[in-house]
Design an enzyme around this catalytic site. Structure first.
Site, mmCIF file in Angstrom:
data_model
loop_
_atom_site.group_PDB
_atom_site.id
_atom_site.type_symbol
_atom_site.label_atom_id
_atom_site.label_comp_id
_atom_site.label_asym_id
_atom_site.label_seq_id
_atom_site.Cartn_x
_atom_site.Cartn_y
_atom_site.Cartn_z
ATOM 1 N N ILE A 164 3.774 -9.686 3.593
ATOM 2 C CA ILE A 164 4.767 -10.565 4.228
ATOM 3 C C ILE A 164 5.031 -11.780 3.340
ATOM 4 O O ILE A 164 4.117 -12.547 3.024
ATOM 5 C CB ILE A 164 4.288 -10.975 5.638
ATOM 6 C CG1 ILE A 164 4.081 -9.706 6.483
ATOM 7 C CG2 ILE A 164 5.289 -11.919 6.295
ATOM 8 C CD1 ILE A 164 3.541 -9.940 7.867
ATOM 9 N N SER A 173 -3.421 -4.751 1.053
ATOM 10 C CA SER A 173 -2.553 -3.761 0.409
ATOM 11 C C SER A 173 -2.911 -3.553 -1.063
ATOM 12 O O SER A 173 -2.721 -2.468 -1.610
ATOM 13 C CB SER A 173 -1.097 -4.205 0.516
ATOM 14 O OG SER A 173 -0.716 -4.218 1.874
ATOM 15 N N PHE A 174 -3.406 -4.617 -1.701
ATOM 16 C CA PHE A 174 -3.726 -4.521 -3.129
ATOM 17 C C PHE A 174 -4.764 -3.426 -3.405
ATOM 18 O O PHE A 174 -4.760 -2.810 -4.468
ATOM 19 C CB PHE A 174 -4.245 -5.877 -3.637
ATOM 20 C CG PHE A 174 -4.243 -6.007 -5.133
ATOM 21 C CD1 PHE A 174 -3.081 -6.342 -5.812
ATOM 22 C CD2 PHE A 174 -5.411 -5.803 -5.861
ATOM 23 C CE1 PHE A 174 -3.077 -6.457 -7.191
ATOM 24 C CE2 PHE A 174 -5.416 -5.918 -7.237
ATOM 25 C CZ PHE A 174 -4.243 -6.240 -7.912
ATOM 26 N N GLU A 175 -5.651 -3.201 -2.447
ATOM 27 C CA GLU A 175 -6.742 -2.233 -2.641
ATOM 28 C C GLU A 175 -6.373 -0.804 -2.205
ATOM 29 O O GLU A 175 -7.137 0.135 -2.446
ATOM 30 C CB GLU A 175 -7.985 -2.669 -1.850
ATOM 31 C CG GLU A 175 -8.735 -3.843 -2.443
ATOM 32 C CD GLU A 175 -8.074 -5.180 -2.206
ATOM 33 O OE1 GLU A 175 -7.377 -5.339 -1.183
ATOM 34 O OE2 GLU A 175 -8.228 -6.082 -3.062
ATOM 35 N N ALA A 198 0.896 -4.182 5.148
ATOM 36 C CA ALA A 198 1.997 -5.096 5.476
ATOM 37 C C ALA A 198 1.911 -6.295 4.538
ATOM 38 O O ALA A 198 0.936 -7.056 4.589
ATOM 39 C CB ALA A 198 1.900 -5.541 6.932
ATOM 40 N N GLN A 209 3.998 -15.696 3.779
ATOM 41 C CA GLN A 209 2.614 -16.148 3.858
ATOM 42 C C GLN A 209 1.995 -16.528 2.525
ATOM 43 O O GLN A 209 0.952 -17.170 2.502
ATOM 44 C CB GLN A 209 1.771 -15.046 4.511
ATOM 45 C CG GLN A 209 2.186 -14.834 5.963
ATOM 46 C CD GLN A 209 1.334 -13.790 6.636
ATOM 47 O OE1 GLN A 209 0.697 -12.998 5.975
ATOM 48 N NE2 GLN A 209 1.336 -13.796 7.940
ATOM 49 N N THR A 210 2.572 -16.128 1.430
ATOM 50 C CA THR A 210 1.900 -16.388 0.160
ATOM 51 C C THR A 210 2.841 -16.219 -1.027
ATOM 52 O O THR A 210 3.710 -15.346 -1.022
ATOM 53 C CB THR A 210 0.702 -15.420 -0.033
ATOM 54 O OG1 THR A 210 0.168 -15.606 -1.340
ATOM 55 C CG2 THR A 210 1.127 -13.974 0.112
ATOM 56 N N PHE A 227 4.141 6.148 0.788
ATOM 57 C CA PHE A 227 4.251 4.684 0.680
ATOM 58 C C PHE A 227 4.607 4.103 2.053
ATOM 59 O O PHE A 227 5.771 4.004 2.426
ATOM 60 C CB PHE A 227 5.332 4.343 -0.355
ATOM 61 C CG PHE A 227 5.496 2.868 -0.607
ATOM 62 C CD1 PHE A 227 4.524 2.168 -1.292
ATOM 63 C CD2 PHE A 227 6.622 2.191 -0.170
ATOM 64 C CE1 PHE A 227 4.676 0.803 -1.539
ATOM 65 C CE2 PHE A 227 6.778 0.831 -0.412
ATOM 66 C CZ PHE A 227 5.803 0.131 -1.098
ATOM 67 N N HIS A 235 1.848 -14.995 -3.533
ATOM 68 C CA HIS A 235 1.338 -13.769 -4.148
ATOM 69 C C HIS A 235 2.131 -12.543 -3.733
ATOM 70 O O HIS A 235 1.875 -11.443 -4.226
ATOM 71 C CB HIS A 235 -0.139 -13.535 -3.765
ATOM 72 C CG HIS A 235 -1.059 -14.543 -4.357
ATOM 73 N ND1 HIS A 235 -2.184 -14.999 -3.712
ATOM 74 C CD2 HIS A 235 -1.022 -15.192 -5.545
ATOM 75 C CE1 HIS A 235 -2.791 -15.879 -4.469
ATOM 76 N NE2 HIS A 235 -2.112 -16.018 -5.583
HETATM 77 N N1 INI Z 1 -2.511 -8.295 1.524
HETATM 78 C C1 INI Z 1 -1.642 -7.669 2.334
HETATM 79 O O1 INI Z 1 -1.851 -6.494 2.678
HETATM 80 N N2 INI Z 1 -0.535 -8.330 2.790
HETATM 81 C C2 INI Z 1 -0.271 -9.611 2.424
HETATM 82 O O2 INI Z 1 0.768 -10.151 2.890
HETATM 83 C C3 INI Z 1 -1.172 -10.280 1.572
HETATM 84 N N3 INI Z 1 -0.937 -11.629 1.210
HETATM 85 O O3 INI Z 1 -0.011 -12.218 1.735
HETATM 86 O O4 INI Z 1 -1.660 -12.218 0.400
HETATM 87 C C4 INI Z 1 -2.321 -9.580 1.122
HETATM 88 N N4 INI Z 1 -3.199 -10.194 0.309
HETATM 89 C C5 INI Z 1 -4.525 -9.657 0.075
HETATM 90 C C6 INI Z 1 -4.540 -8.656 -1.065
HETATM 91 O O5 INI Z 1 -3.946 -7.433 -0.658
HETATM 92 C C7 INI Z 1 -5.986 -8.347 -1.501
HETATM 93 O O6 INI Z 1 -6.685 -7.787 -0.436
HETATM 94 C C8 INI Z 1 -6.717 -9.585 -1.999
HETATM 95 O O7 INI Z 1 -5.968 -10.269 -2.976
HETATM 96 C C9 INI Z 1 -8.077 -9.170 -2.624
HETATM 97 O O8 INI Z 1 -7.884 -8.341 -3.761
#
Ligand code: INI
Length: 163
Positions: free
Chosen positions: A87, A61-63, A85, A90-91, A118, A93
């Site tokens: 969640i 999702s970050f990208e 998604a 799981q982290t 969104f 973060h």
């Molecule tokens: N990315 C998600 O789309 N969902 C998550 O729950 C998630 N968690 O839990 O870490 C997640 N992490 C990866 C993030 O989006 C980046 O792809 C990664 O940090 C690389 O930049």
């Protein structure tokens, strides 16, 4: 008085892009299915031949927002749908990823003038995410509805700078 309102009957002339996060793809693939089903039922060609929809897969999702912004800037799309998604279970973060993706998607829309939907689930558990991606209802359908409506609405609005 003018009332601006999107409709769902111009779908066959619009072009869409869907950006999908691979992270939690059990969930995001289901959102994509719901999205495609809705677009298809509203007259959008989703078949590979002559498709009105292009796809971009990203790691998570970050990208999503970065890619959505570039696709919007291309001028080729009437709306962009972002699917992901995030969640919580799981982290740690979760809060960072959820905050950045929501801000990024909003910015992509503001900066480009192209509607960027969104479609990022933010849930406490995988169970909740799956419920929103098909077990109870599939929010992918709703996200596609938003894209159809916004793709129809935007061209109706006065051009920027029109007195
Ligand atoms: N990315 C998600 O789309 N969902 C998550 O729950 C998630 N968690 O839990 O870490 C997640 N992490 C990866 C993030 O989006 C980046 O792809 C990664 O940090 C690389 O930049």
């Amino acid at each position: 008085m003018t009332v601006f309102e999107g409709s769902f009957d111009q779908a066959s002339t619009s072009k869409f892009a869907i950006v999908i996060g691979r992270f939690n793809d059990l969930v995001t693939n289901k959102l994509l299915e719901g999205c495609q089903d809705c677009l298809k039922r509203h007259g959008v060609n989703v078949d590979p031949k002559g498709s009105q929809v292009d796809y971009a897969w990203v790691p998570g999702s970050f990208e999503v927002a970065l890619v959505a912004r570039q696709l919007a800037l291309s001028g080729q799309y009437d709306a962009i749908i972002c699917l992901g998604a995030v969640i919580r279970g799981q982290t740690p973060h979760f809060d960072y990823v959820a905050a950045e993706v929501s801000k990024g998607i909003a910015a992509a829309g503001f900066q480009t003038g192209v509607p960027v939907v969104f479609g990022i689930l933010t849930t406490d558990s995988m169970q909740q995410a799956l419920e929103r991606a098909g077990i109870k209802s599939n929010l992918g359908w709703n996200y596609a509805m938003s894209a159809l409506e916004m793709a129809s609405l935007m061209p109706q609005l006065p051009k920027l700078g029109t007195p």
